[in-house]
Write a protein that holds these residues in place. Structure first.
Motif, PDB file in Angstrom:
ATOM      1  N   TYR A 163       0.724  -1.288   0.158  1.00 51.38           N
ATOM      2  CA  TYR A 163      -0.029   0.069   0.058  1.00 51.38           C
ATOM      3  C   TYR A 163       0.727   1.152  -0.140  1.00 51.38           C
ATOM      4  O   TYR A 163       0.294   2.127  -0.563  1.00 51.38           O
ATOM      5  CB  TYR A 163      -1.060   0.159   1.280  1.00 51.38           C
ATOM      6  CG  TYR A 163      -1.720  -1.199   1.348  1.00 51.38           C
ATOM      7  CD1 TYR A 163      -2.854  -1.372   0.452  1.00 51.38           C
ATOM      8  CD2 TYR A 163      -1.314  -2.308   2.060  1.00 51.38           C
ATOM      9  CE1 TYR A 163      -3.493  -2.637   0.521  1.00 51.38           C
ATOM     10  CE2 TYR A 163      -2.112  -3.436   2.412  1.00 51.38           C
ATOM     11  CZ  TYR A 163      -3.223  -3.648   1.337  1.00 51.38           C
ATOM     12  OH  TYR A 163      -3.677  -4.592   1.426  1.00 51.38           O
ATOM     13  N   PHE A 164       1.798   1.193   0.618  1.00 47.59           N
ATOM     14  CA  PHE A 164       2.894   2.476   0.768  1.00 47.59           C
ATOM     15  C   PHE A 164       4.185   2.356   0.278  1.00 47.59           C
ATOM     16  O   PHE A 164       4.708   1.072   0.573  1.00 47.59           O
ATOM     17  CB  PHE A 164       2.946   2.968   2.192  1.00 47.59           C
ATOM     18  CG  PHE A 164       1.397   3.155   2.575  1.00 47.59           C
ATOM     19  CD1 PHE A 164       0.519   4.154   2.267  1.00 47.59           C
ATOM     20  CD2 PHE A 164       0.709   2.068   3.565  1.00 47.59           C
ATOM     21  CE1 PHE A 164      -0.680   4.198   2.818  1.00 47.59           C
ATOM     22  CE2 PHE A 164      -0.565   2.266   3.990  1.00 47.59           C
ATOM     23  CZ  PHE A 164      -1.329   3.450   3.615  1.00 47.59           C
ATOM     24  N   SER A 165       4.770   3.198  -0.261  1.00 46.36           N
ATOM     25  CA  SER A 165       6.232   3.321  -0.396  1.00 46.36           C
ATOM     26  C   SER A 165       7.098   3.692   0.517  1.00 46.36           C
ATOM     27  O   SER A 165       7.811   4.880   0.654  1.00 46.36           O
ATOM     28  CB  SER A 165       6.647   3.886  -1.741  1.00 46.36           C
ATOM     29  OG  SER A 165       6.178   5.425  -1.519  1.00 46.36           O
ATOM     30  N   ILE A 166       6.947   3.124   1.781  1.00 51.52           N
ATOM     31  CA  ILE A 166       7.798   3.752   3.103  1.00 51.52           C
ATOM     32  C   ILE A 166       8.213   2.318   3.689  1.00 51.52           C
ATOM     33  O   ILE A 166       7.703   1.350   3.819  1.00 51.52           O
ATOM     34  CB  ILE A 166       6.940   4.202   3.976  1.00 51.52           C
ATOM     35  CG1 ILE A 166       7.630   5.069   5.253  1.00 51.52           C
ATOM     36  CG2 ILE A 166       5.672   3.686   4.695  1.00 51.52           C
ATOM     37  CD1 ILE A 166       6.937   5.792   6.059  1.00 51.52           C
ATOM     38  N   ASP A 201      11.507  13.176   7.750  1.00 50.81           N
ATOM     39  CA  ASP A 201      11.317  12.951   6.135  1.00 50.81           C
ATOM     40  C   ASP A 201      10.722  14.236   5.427  1.00 50.81           C
ATOM     41  O   ASP A 201       9.336  14.487   5.725  1.00 50.81           O
ATOM     42  CB  ASP A 201      10.386  11.672   5.962  1.00 50.81           C
ATOM     43  CG  ASP A 201      10.370  11.331   4.574  1.00 50.81           C
ATOM     44  OD1 ASP A 201      10.360  12.235   3.699  1.00 50.81           O
ATOM     45  OD2 ASP A 201       9.981  10.316   4.320  1.00 50.81           O
ATOM     46  N   PRO A 202      11.261  15.044   4.687  1.00 47.69           N
ATOM     47  CA  PRO A 202      10.725  16.242   3.947  1.00 47.69           C
ATOM     48  C   PRO A 202       9.502  15.885   3.147  1.00 47.69           C
ATOM     49  O   PRO A 202       8.712  16.687   2.895  1.00 47.69           O
ATOM     50  CB  PRO A 202      11.907  16.898   3.170  1.00 47.69           C
ATOM     51  CG  PRO A 202      12.897  15.635   2.857  1.00 47.69           C
ATOM     52  CD  PRO A 202      12.538  14.562   4.058  1.00 47.69           C
ATOM     53  N   LEU A 203       9.275  14.727   2.613  1.00 49.47           N
ATOM     54  CA  LEU A 203       8.091  14.608   1.828  1.00 49.47           C
ATOM     55  C   LEU A 203       6.794  14.080   2.776  1.00 49.47           C
ATOM     56  O   LEU A 203       5.864  14.124   2.251  1.00 49.47           O
ATOM     57  CB  LEU A 203       8.353  13.037   1.148  1.00 49.47           C
ATOM     58  CG  LEU A 203       9.597  13.339   0.081  1.00 49.47           C
ATOM     59  CD1 LEU A 203       9.782  11.751  -0.585  1.00 49.47           C
ATOM     60  CD2 LEU A 203       9.143  14.205  -0.810  1.00 49.47           C
ATOM     61  N   LEU A 204       7.048  13.970   4.127  1.00 54.24           N
ATOM     62  CA  LEU A 204       5.878  13.998   5.054  1.00 54.24           C
ATOM     63  C   LEU A 204       5.566  14.979   5.557  1.00 54.24           C
ATOM     64  O   LEU A 204       6.290  15.500   6.264  1.00 54.24           O
ATOM     65  CB  LEU A 204       5.921  12.696   5.973  1.00 54.24           C
ATOM     66  CG  LEU A 204       6.217  11.440   5.498  1.00 54.24           C
ATOM     67  CD1 LEU A 204       6.563  10.408   6.533  1.00 54.24           C
ATOM     68  CD2 LEU A 204       4.967  10.898   4.625  1.00 54.24           C
ATOM     69  N   VAL A 237       6.855   2.750  10.595  1.00 54.00           N
ATOM     70  CA  VAL A 237       5.474   2.774  10.780  1.00 54.00           C
ATOM     71  C   VAL A 237       5.163   1.902  12.026  1.00 54.00           C
ATOM     72  O   VAL A 237       5.690   0.642  12.116  1.00 54.00           O
ATOM     73  CB  VAL A 237       4.628   1.732   9.647  1.00 54.00           C
ATOM     74  CG1 VAL A 237       3.029   1.909   9.707  1.00 54.00           C
ATOM     75  CG2 VAL A 237       5.073   2.786   8.256  1.00 54.00           C
ATOM     76  N   ASP A 238       4.297   2.321  12.926  1.00 55.88           N
ATOM     77  CA  ASP A 238       4.120   1.641  14.202  1.00 55.88           C
ATOM     78  C   ASP A 238       2.661   1.157  14.129  1.00 55.88           C
ATOM     79  O   ASP A 238       2.565   0.387  15.141  1.00 55.88           O
ATOM     80  CB  ASP A 238       4.307   2.641  15.291  1.00 55.88           C
ATOM     81  CG  ASP A 238       3.538   3.867  15.658  1.00 55.88           C
ATOM     82  OD1 ASP A 238       2.658   3.794  14.539  1.00 55.88           O
ATOM     83  OD2 ASP A 238       3.858   4.789  16.303  1.00 55.88           O
ATOM     84  N   ALA A 239       1.804   1.287  13.288  1.00 55.69           N
ATOM     85  CA  ALA A 239       0.398   0.801  13.077  1.00 55.69           C
ATOM     86  C   ALA A 239      -0.158   0.927  11.900  1.00 55.69           C
ATOM     87  O   ALA A 239       0.025   1.945  11.148  1.00 55.69           O
ATOM     88  CB  ALA A 239      -0.449   1.541  14.380  1.00 55.69           C
ATOM     89  N   VAL A 240      -0.871  -0.091  11.405  1.00 53.89           N
ATOM     90  CA  VAL A 240      -1.660  -0.048  10.184  1.00 53.89           C
ATOM     91  C   VAL A 240      -2.874  -0.824  10.342  1.00 53.89           C
ATOM     92  O   VAL A 240      -3.132  -1.913  11.016  1.00 53.89           O
ATOM     93  CB  VAL A 240      -0.867  -0.903   8.936  1.00 53.89           C
ATOM     94  CG1 VAL A 240      -1.808  -0.727   7.711  1.00 53.89           C
ATOM     95  CG2 VAL A 240       0.483  -0.397   9.014  1.00 53.89           C
ATOM     96  N   LEU A 283      -0.702   8.346   6.860  1.00 51.06           N
ATOM     97  CA  LEU A 283      -0.911   7.978   5.528  1.00 51.06           C
ATOM     98  C   LEU A 283      -2.354   6.864   5.187  1.00 51.06           C
ATOM     99  O   LEU A 283      -2.797   6.602   6.112  1.00 51.06           O
ATOM    100  CB  LEU A 283       0.370   6.831   4.983  1.00 51.06           C
ATOM    101  CG  LEU A 283       1.674   7.609   5.306  1.00 51.06           C
ATOM    102  CD1 LEU A 283       2.570   6.363   4.904  1.00 51.06           C
ATOM    103  CD2 LEU A 283       1.728   8.747   4.487  1.00 51.06           C
ATOM    104  N   SER A 284      -2.560   7.721   3.964  1.00 50.25           N
ATOM    105  CA  SER A 284      -3.818   6.693   3.593  1.00 50.25           C
ATOM    106  C   SER A 284      -3.970   6.097   2.123  1.00 50.25           C
ATOM    107  O   SER A 284      -2.965   6.585   1.288  1.00 50.25           O
ATOM    108  CB  SER A 284      -5.217   7.665   3.635  1.00 50.25           C
ATOM    109  OG  SER A 284      -4.983   8.512   2.678  1.00 50.25           O
ATOM    110  N   TYR A 285      -4.217   5.038   2.214  1.00 50.62           N
ATOM    111  CA  TYR A 285      -4.460   4.134   0.865  1.00 50.62           C
ATOM    112  C   TYR A 285      -5.754   4.006   0.549  1.00 50.62           C
ATOM    113  O   TYR A 285      -6.769   3.445   1.104  1.00 50.62           O
ATOM    114  CB  TYR A 285      -3.800   2.794   0.843  1.00 50.62           C
ATOM    115  CG  TYR A 285      -4.070   2.075  -0.650  1.00 50.62           C
ATOM    116  CD1 TYR A 285      -2.936   2.124  -1.290  1.00 50.62           C
ATOM    117  CD2 TYR A 285      -5.007   1.405  -0.521  1.00 50.62           C
ATOM    118  CE1 TYR A 285      -3.458   1.123  -2.685  1.00 50.62           C
ATOM    119  CE2 TYR A 285      -5.207   0.416  -1.503  1.00 50.62           C
ATOM    120  CZ  TYR A 285      -4.365   0.496  -2.663  1.00 50.62           C
ATOM    121  OH  TYR A 285      -4.513  -0.221  -3.458  1.00 50.62           O
ATOM    122  N   ILE A 286      -6.331   4.922  -0.519  1.00 50.36           N
ATOM    123  CA  ILE A 286      -7.668   4.912  -0.830  1.00 50.36           C
ATOM    124  C   ILE A 286      -7.883   4.372  -2.163  1.00 50.36           C
ATOM    125  O   ILE A 286      -7.786   5.207  -3.423  1.00 50.36           O
ATOM    126  CB  ILE A 286      -8.494   6.343  -0.620  1.00 50.36           C
ATOM    127  CG1 ILE A 286      -8.158   6.683   0.797  1.00 50.36           C
ATOM    128  CG2 ILE A 286     -10.034   6.266  -1.170  1.00 50.36           C
ATOM    129  CD1 ILE A 286      -8.647   8.113   1.105  1.00 50.36           C
TER     130      ILE A 286
END
Length: 185
Positions: A106-109, A138-141, A114-117, A146-149
């Motif tokens: 779902y995410f490119s991280i 992280d300058p991109l965040l 990440v501590d929870a999904v 984060l959401s994956y919709i």
């Protein structure tokens, strides 16, 4: 030099062997992390899903669009309804914890950041909470969330929950007038 052990050597050999054996055991115990088995149930109980409780939107200047809460011991999500529906939030949809090993789907991280999904069982919506320390560097965040919709991933923003209907299907450009820049020249 004699190859036959002396009485002195016979007394020290067991001591030296004991020191060597205990040193090897100590070094082996300190370095043997690859064989450690981790129970998945322990991981699930260690994850704090309460970081998701609240409301979210896709832009800082928009009202809440998604609400995540715990109801009857289960995590659920709700979407804002238009004013014509007669209610503010739609019916709760179940959410479930997702393993960090599934994050690359779902995410490119890096999953270590990440501590929870959490996500819907059909995975149309997946939310991830980025560790605050990583989100700060992280300058991109510009958000810890984060959401994956439905096949698209982006940051979302946690906002105050409200009870105001929002028609998220309305045309956002309806009141914008675009003048022709070439007129009058």
């Amino acid at each position: 030099m004699s190859l036959c052990p002396t009485i002195f050597d016979k007394k020290l050999m067991p001591l030296m062997a004991a020191v060597a054996a205990s040193s090897m055991l100590l070094l082996t115990a300190c370095n043997d992390s690859s064989n450690t088995q981790v129970d998945d149930n322990d991981i699930e109980t260690a994850v704090d899903l309460s970081v998701f409780e609240g409301c979210y939107t896709v832009s800082h200047d928009e009202p809440a669009q998604i609400k995540v809460s715990q109801q009857d011991g289960a995590w659920v999500m709700q979407m804002k309804e238009p004013a014509t529906s007669g209610r503010v939030w739609d019916s709760p949809e179940p959410l479930e914890m997702i393993a960090n090993s599934d994050i690359p789907t779902y995410f490119s991280i890096d999953p270590d950041n990440v501590d929870a999904v959490i996500g819907r069982p059909d995975r149309v919506l997946v939310l991830a909470h980025v560790k605050p320390v990583y989100a700060n560097i992280d300058p991109l965040l510009d958000s810890e969330y984060l959401s994956y919709i439905y096949r698209g991933a982006n940051t979302i923003y946690r906002v105050e929950c409200d009870d105001v209907n929002t028609d998220i299907l309305a045309n956002p450009h309806a009141n914008i007038i675009i003048d022709n820049v070439n007129e009058g020249h």
